[in-house]
Design an enzyme around this catalytic site. Structure first.
Site, PDB file in Angstrom:
ATOM      1  N   SER A   1      52.668  16.449 -25.187  1.00 43.32           N
ATOM      2  CA  SER A   1      52.216  17.379 -24.001  1.00 43.32           C
ATOM      3  C   SER A   1      50.862  18.474 -24.387  1.00 43.32           C
ATOM      4  O   SER A   1      49.743  19.263 -23.620  1.00 43.32           O
ATOM      5  CB  SER A   1      52.472  18.386 -23.665  1.00 43.32           C
ATOM      6  OG  SER A   1      53.657  19.611 -24.292  1.00 43.32           O
TER       7      SER A   1
ATOM      8  N   LYS B   1      47.253  27.592 -26.837  1.00 44.09           N
ATOM      9  CA  LYS B   1      48.014  26.339 -25.320  1.00 44.09           C
ATOM     10  C   LYS B   1      48.359  27.218 -24.473  1.00 44.09           C
ATOM     11  O   LYS B   1      48.939  28.434 -23.989  1.00 44.09           O
ATOM     12  CB  LYS B   1      49.383  25.723 -25.774  1.00 44.09           C
ATOM     13  CG  LYS B   1      50.095  24.917 -24.912  1.00 44.09           C
ATOM     14  CD  LYS B   1      51.006  23.887 -26.218  1.00 44.09           C
ATOM     15  CE  LYS B   1      51.570  22.437 -24.818  1.00 44.09           C
ATOM     16  NZ  LYS B   1      52.719  22.461 -25.581  1.00 44.09           N
TER      17      LYS B   1
ATOM     18  N   SER C   1      55.304  17.058 -28.607  1.00 44.52           N
ATOM     19  CA  SER C   1      54.502  17.676 -27.838  1.00 44.52           C
ATOM     20  C   SER C   1      53.140  18.060 -28.948  1.00 44.52           C
ATOM     21  O   SER C   1      52.256  18.717 -28.655  1.00 44.52           O
ATOM     22  CB  SER C   1      54.589  19.005 -26.982  1.00 44.52           C
ATOM     23  OG  SER C   1      55.212  17.907 -25.426  1.00 44.52           O
TER      24      SER C   1
END
Lengths: 488, 95
Positions: free
Chosen positions: A153, A78, A177
């Site tokens: 997210s 990420k 997330s």
């Protein structure tokens, strides 16, 4: 090698037995990214030259007989994890020029294990969002239906794993997330107990809630990656120093007698009927595996969303004050004086959702509102933690839906922030309590879109959660289903 | 509860965020929703409950009083918008 259906363990044995080299494996995944990511948008940065150089080093290490379980395996990260020499944007214009001068602890750990950096995945800006629509780099699409959001997210990590553009990806979870995008994309995801994964170099959103974790196809894959990721780090003041654990050690142990707590608040409306049906069917699988159902109650769970939208913005408004256009990140081109430089750099660098949360946080921390909002939210946070404490006296694991609906369409919730915030109603309380949570694929709902089953454990019970997830995955094959585009 | 123009501008100033006039109406509407959500907390009886800032009760660790950092100024300043002779440059604050 059929990358659409190969587990990490199988990839590792293929590498160790020299049936495939790390370079070939990296090339295969990079090829998939090149072919498929144009329409998906799961990656912000790929850098084949760097990845292949790491692959050659991994091949040499394997040849020397010094390989570990992840040596030579490409892993996507990420874009919230600072990665030395790589663009690290956190999905924001503010950091769109930030080439990190150092590595996050997590990145160091994977380097030590000999894993490759496959690329940096797209995400909601500063991890603030539940649909990936707040990314400065454009939304990620859901591989099951390109008109639907992947969740957020960590939408890029979830979509990349779902389309099998990566065998596993790191992610972070502040209010859901990891678990919500894993659910919406039909993959497995774990958020460990707060403090197990170091936050050093993981760009801060709400520090008392942020926790790193993993997204991968199966619980077994999650365990293997988690083994490399967890570890004490003195540079994170909330890092937990405890003996290393093998999170795959309990996989395969029978689930007979496992007490599954079903919070009545999670099963009394507020869930779409397709999701409710899939969750019921999943619980019947656990019945057949010999688990027992126990009704529990989490009476304050409906308050977790309002508590979160006081505490997380408050922490965010403090954390994001570091972006001032002085030491790194975006600086406005034109300004009248120092204050104007701050205000313009921040106004240009941050998107609307980040600004809303900074302003909300500034409001709840301001004089006259601090007691009524911030301290009151912290008191209710304690009530939420106490609810879990009592529930875990009666059960080993709590189960319910990860998300109230399957993936929704682009633009469906962007006009109304509160509707978007309610997407995380089942995941947020777990962060407020600092507990480990996991989402696994549990079939399909409306329009053939995936449904996620959430498993919540007591502190440091990751092994047991993964065991419970693995037992289910041995009895079902939902986690092996891939979207059509992944077969391409 | 709603925020007035003046309230929003004050918050934006505190947060060092420049707001355009055109953003204000939209933000007021969104804030009405957000405040409606968080105002639910006012109805909860929390008498006698201590605020909780952190889920795990962790003490603060102390480390040995040793120099652990090395000079990495050049590396860190390589990503700065404007530097000169090892200093970060900002607009003049004193005439």
């Amino acid at each position: 090698m059929d990358l659409a259906n190969t587990s990490l363990r199988q990839l590792a044995s293929a590498l160790h037995e020299r049936r495939i080299s790390s370079r070939e494996l990296a090339q295969a995944y990079l090829g998939r990214i090149e072919r498929l990511d144009g329409e998906l948008g799961a990656f912000i940065t790929v850098d084949p030259e760097k990845t292949l150089a790491q692959a050659d080093a991994a091949d040499a290490r394997i040849a020397r007989g010094q390989a570990g379980p992840l040596t030579g395996i490409p892993i996507a990260h990420k874009d919230i994890f600072c990665t030395q020499g790589w663009l690290t944007t956190c999905g924001s214009r503010m950091l769109s020029n930030f080439v990190s001068p150092y590595d996050a602890h997590v990145i160091e750990k994977f380097a030590g294990a000999g894993a490759l950096i496959l690329g940096k995945t797209n995400m909601d800006e500063f991890a603030m969002g539940s649909s990936n629509e707040t990314s400065h780099f454009g939304p990620v699409k859901n591989p099951w239906n390109l008109a639907k959001v992947p969740g957020g997210s960590s939408g890029g990590s979830a979509a990349a794993v779902a389309a099998r553009l990566a065998p596993a990806a790191t992610a972070t979870d502040t209010g859901g997330s990891i678990r919500q995008p894993a659910a919406l994309c039909g993959v497995s995801g774990i958020k460990p107990t707060y403090g197990l994964v170091s936050r050093y170099g993981m760009i801060a959103y709400a520090s008392s809630l942020d926790q790193g974790g993993v997204i991968a196809p199966s619980a077994e894959d999650l365990g293997l990656v988690l083994n490399a990721m967890v570890g004490f780090d003195a540079r994170d003041s909330t890092s937990i120093d405890r003996p290393a654990e093998d999170y795959t050690a309990t996989l395969g142990k029978p689930l007979k007698g496992l007490r599954i707590g079903l919070p009545r608040e999670y099963f009394s409306g507020g869930v779409s009927s397709d999701v409710a049906q899939a969750i019921d069917a999943a619980l019947e699988v656990y019945d057949r595996l010999g688990a027992e159902r126990v009704e529990v109650s989490l009476p304050h769970s409906a308050l977790s969303v309002p508590v979160y939208y006081v505490l997380a913005p408050a922490e965010a408004s403090s954390n994001l004050s570091r972006y001032d256009g002085v030491r790194y990140g975006h600086r406005a081109a034109q300004y009248a004086d120092l204050n104007d430089m701050y205000e313009r750099s921040r106004a240009e660098g941050f998107g609307p959702e980040v600004k809303r949360r900074i302003l909300t946080g500034t409001y709840v921390l301001s004089r006259g509102y601090y007691d009524a909002y911030y301290l009151q939210a912290q008191r209710v946070r304690r009530l939420i933690v106490n609810d879990f404490r009592e529930a875990f006296e009666q059960c080993d694991v709590i189960m319910g839906p990860s998300s109230p609906t399957v993936a929704f369409g682009f633009g469906e919730k962007t006009g109304d922030p509160v509707q978007m915030y309610l997407s995380d109603i089942f995941t947020i309380s777990v962060n407020l309590a600092g507990l480990p949570g996991l989402s696994i694929p549990a079939g399909f709902g409306a329009a053939g879109l995936p449904v996620g089953l959430q498993l919540i454990g007591n502190y440091f019970s990751e092994g047991r959660l993964l065991q419970a997830a693995h037992g289910y995955q041995q009895a079902t094959d939902w986690h092996r289903q891939v979207p059509d585009m992944a077969r391409a | 509860m709603a925020l007035t123009d003046t309230d929003l501008k004050r918050l934006a100033r505190l947060a060092r965020l420049r707001l355009e006039e055109s953003e204000i109406t939209g933000l007021q509407g969104q804030f009405a929703g957000i405040l409606g959500l968080i105002d639910q907390l006012q109805a909860v009886d929390t008498r006698g409950i201590e605020p909780l800032s952190h889920a795990l009760d962790l003490g603060l660790r102390l480390r040995e009083d040793l120099v652990t950092e090395t000079d990495q100024r050049a590396r860190f300043q390589s990503v700065a918008p404007q530097v000169e002779e090892g200093l970060y440059l900002v607009p003049k604050v004193i005439e």
